[in-house]
Design an enzyme around this catalytic site. Sequence first.
Site, mmCIF file in Angstrom:
data_model
loop_
_atom_site.group_PDB
_atom_site.id
_atom_site.type_symbol
_atom_site.label_atom_id
_atom_site.label_comp_id
_atom_site.label_asym_id
_atom_site.label_seq_id
_atom_site.Cartn_x
_atom_site.Cartn_y
_atom_site.Cartn_z
ATOM 1 N N HIS A 126 0.979 -1.246 -0.087
ATOM 2 C CA HIS A 126 0.409 0.129 -0.511
ATOM 3 C C HIS A 126 0.910 1.096 -0.236
ATOM 4 C CE1 HIS A 126 0.868 -0.513 4.036
ATOM 5 N NE2 HIS A 126 0.792 0.748 4.614
ATOM 6 N N ASP A 128 0.703 4.893 1.646
ATOM 7 C CA ASP A 128 0.147 5.746 3.239
ATOM 8 C C ASP A 128 -1.078 6.331 2.611
ATOM 9 O OD1 ASP A 128 1.206 3.686 5.021
ATOM 10 O OD2 ASP A 128 2.889 5.476 5.695
ATOM 11 N N HIS A 282 4.990 0.267 0.066
ATOM 12 C CA HIS A 282 5.517 -0.653 1.026
ATOM 13 C C HIS A 282 4.242 -1.978 2.086
ATOM 14 C CE1 HIS A 282 3.835 2.869 3.180
ATOM 15 N NE2 HIS A 282 3.706 2.311 4.663
ATOM 16 N N ARG A 297 5.127 6.454 13.461
ATOM 17 C CA ARG A 297 5.027 7.346 12.432
ATOM 18 C C ARG A 297 4.445 8.971 12.430
ATOM 19 N NH1 ARG A 297 1.397 4.776 8.361
ATOM 20 N NH2 ARG A 297 -0.485 7.066 8.239
HETATM 21 FE FE LIG Z 1 1.918 2.657 5.754
#
Ligand SMILES: [Fe+2]
Length: 338
Positions: A126, A128, A282, A297
């Site tokens: 995917h 983000d 990723h 993150r």
């Molecule tokens: Fe992700």
Amino acid sequence: MTIATETTASETTAPGTTATRNTATRNTAAESGITVSRVNGRIGAVISGVRLGGDLDAETVAAIRAAVIAHKVVFFRNQDHLDEDQHEAFGRLLGTPIAHPTVPSADGRYSLAIDSDHGARANQWHTDVTFVPAYPAFSILRAAVLPPYGGNTLWANTAAAYAELSEPLRTLADSLRAVHSNAYDYVAVRPDATSEALEQYRKVFTSTTFLTEHPVVRVHPESGERTLLLGNFVQRVAGVSGQDSRLLIELFQRHIERPENTVRWQWQIGDVAIWDNRATQHYGVDDSDDHDRKLRRVTIDGDVPVGTDGRQSTLLSPSEVPAPSFGPASGASTAEAV
Ligand SMILES: [Fe+2]
């Protein structure tokens, strides 16, 4: 800073990277004193000679940014000194941190917890937050707690994937648009999760259901490269019926996932990865059994994608992206600047 560069980015030109940009990366890296060493042929570099934080000089930040654009994902070791505040402060040097549209942050205003015990394992390819139009430009991920084995992350270069397509397939991809949504089949993704965990995750993650139509090929706003924009938030190709739509998505997605287009990172505590979310997908490998894995993150605001025909992405539903609980709405701050 005076550390000599051993940048290898300029020696060869891989698909999805250009000689001009690589030379620029080398020069910027040399001036700032950081060292950029490629990991694989088409994606990934390790940067050394820098201590990340909110106080980095402009030259070093420019060198890091150029390396991220050229190599798609860059890795730093030994950044154990970073806490939530310094992580966010460093992020501000790359752009405006943004809150996730639906998932509340764990600790620190913009630091999102990517934890193995929150039901949110990312073992699907995917990009983000592509279910909103102006999805993040960069993600900065920091390893806080790691399992004794496994838990690697893979990244794929979606510019290289586009570049390797045959000319008729590039033309086809250029002409397509696809609908992305945050409402997808959680049970298929987490067959081992309890129904309570799945329900809780679904409730939080899809507190608002988004539908966004993106071009399948995005023109990168900084590099000018063409990148494939797909991943697991894609529901269907616009205007194409069910089976044909699935086959088309699989056709292009297979090129993205080819091992030659990927890099696999074995995390150590204190590692930081920064990726260009506009040129990568990723995948978090879910092979650590029940061991804890906690990453943090910070995501940096991106702009609204533009296709090869100049058409922008459009939000289909709801009528506008609701304001997050704090900070600017996604795409509101740097839409013109990036
Ligand atoms: Fe992700």
